[in-house]
Enzyme design. Structure first.
Site, PDB file in Angstrom:
ATOM      1  CG  HIS A  17      -1.858   1.176   1.217  1.00  0.00           C
ATOM      2  ND1 HIS A  17      -1.497   2.415   1.731  1.00  0.00           N
ATOM      3  CD2 HIS A  17      -3.121   1.305   0.749  1.00  0.00           C
ATOM      4  CE1 HIS A  17      -2.504   3.246   1.578  1.00  0.00           C
ATOM      5  NE2 HIS A  17      -3.509   2.599   0.983  1.00  0.00           N
ATOM      6  CG  LEU A  78      -3.847  -9.915   7.125  1.00  0.00           C
ATOM      7  CD1 LEU A  78      -2.681 -10.880   7.316  1.00  0.00           C
ATOM      8  CD2 LEU A  78      -4.188  -9.254   8.456  1.00  0.00           C
ATOM      9  CB  ALA A  79      -7.512  -9.710   3.617  1.00  0.00           C
ATOM     10  CG  HIS A  83      -6.312  -0.116  -1.689  1.00  0.00           C
ATOM     11  ND1 HIS A  83      -6.675   1.050  -2.320  1.00  0.00           N
ATOM     12  CD2 HIS A  83      -6.106   0.220  -0.395  1.00  0.00           C
ATOM     13  CE1 HIS A  83      -6.674   2.046  -1.453  1.00  0.00           C
ATOM     14  NE2 HIS A  83      -6.342   1.569  -0.274  1.00  0.00           N
TER      15      HIS A  83
END
Length: 129
Positions: A17, A78-79, A83
């Site tokens: 990110h 993580l998942a 995004h």
């Protein structure tokens, strides 16, 4: 094609990110270093959605400019969040259009991989002794 030539034409982009604090990318840099320390490692670069450089389009363009023809984008998330469901597919469509000679694949979020889940579970379990 030799193994060395095949490796030279392939790369992994660890995609995160991004954050305003540059220390945020420390774990990604450590993942990259760990990968590069392995024999026969492909080229490994970092790229970010926002706040940090390089952004994903620039990272892919730089790799393509050096002759890389296979790029695996690995989200260090993580998942599979918004995004990864909205922003990343649009970025990859643009990159594929800009670099048609490159095969650009997308892995699932690292945190969704069974081996990563098992490692995190082991870590959490070890925290209680």
């Amino acid at each position: 094609m030799s193994d060395a030539a095949s490796q030279d034409s392939a790369a992994v982009v660890l995609f995160g990110h991004g954050a305003r604090d540059p220390e945020w990318a420390g774990p990604m840099r450590r993942i990259r270093a760990c990968m590069l320390a392995q024999p026969g490692a492909p080229r490994v670069e970092l790229a970010f959605l926002e706040f940090m450089q390089p952004r994903l389009p620039e990272a892919i363009a730089a790799l393509a400019a050096t002759g890389v023809r296979r790029i695996a984008v690995v989200p260090i998330f993580l998942a599979q969040n918004g995004h990864l469901k909205r922003d990343l597919p649009a970025l990859l469509d643009e990159a594929r259009a800009a670099h048609p000679a490159c095969e650009i694949s997308l892995a699932v979020a690292a945190g969704e991989a069974d081996t990563v889940i098992a490692a995190m579970a082991g870590y959490a379990r070890a925290c209680v002794g």
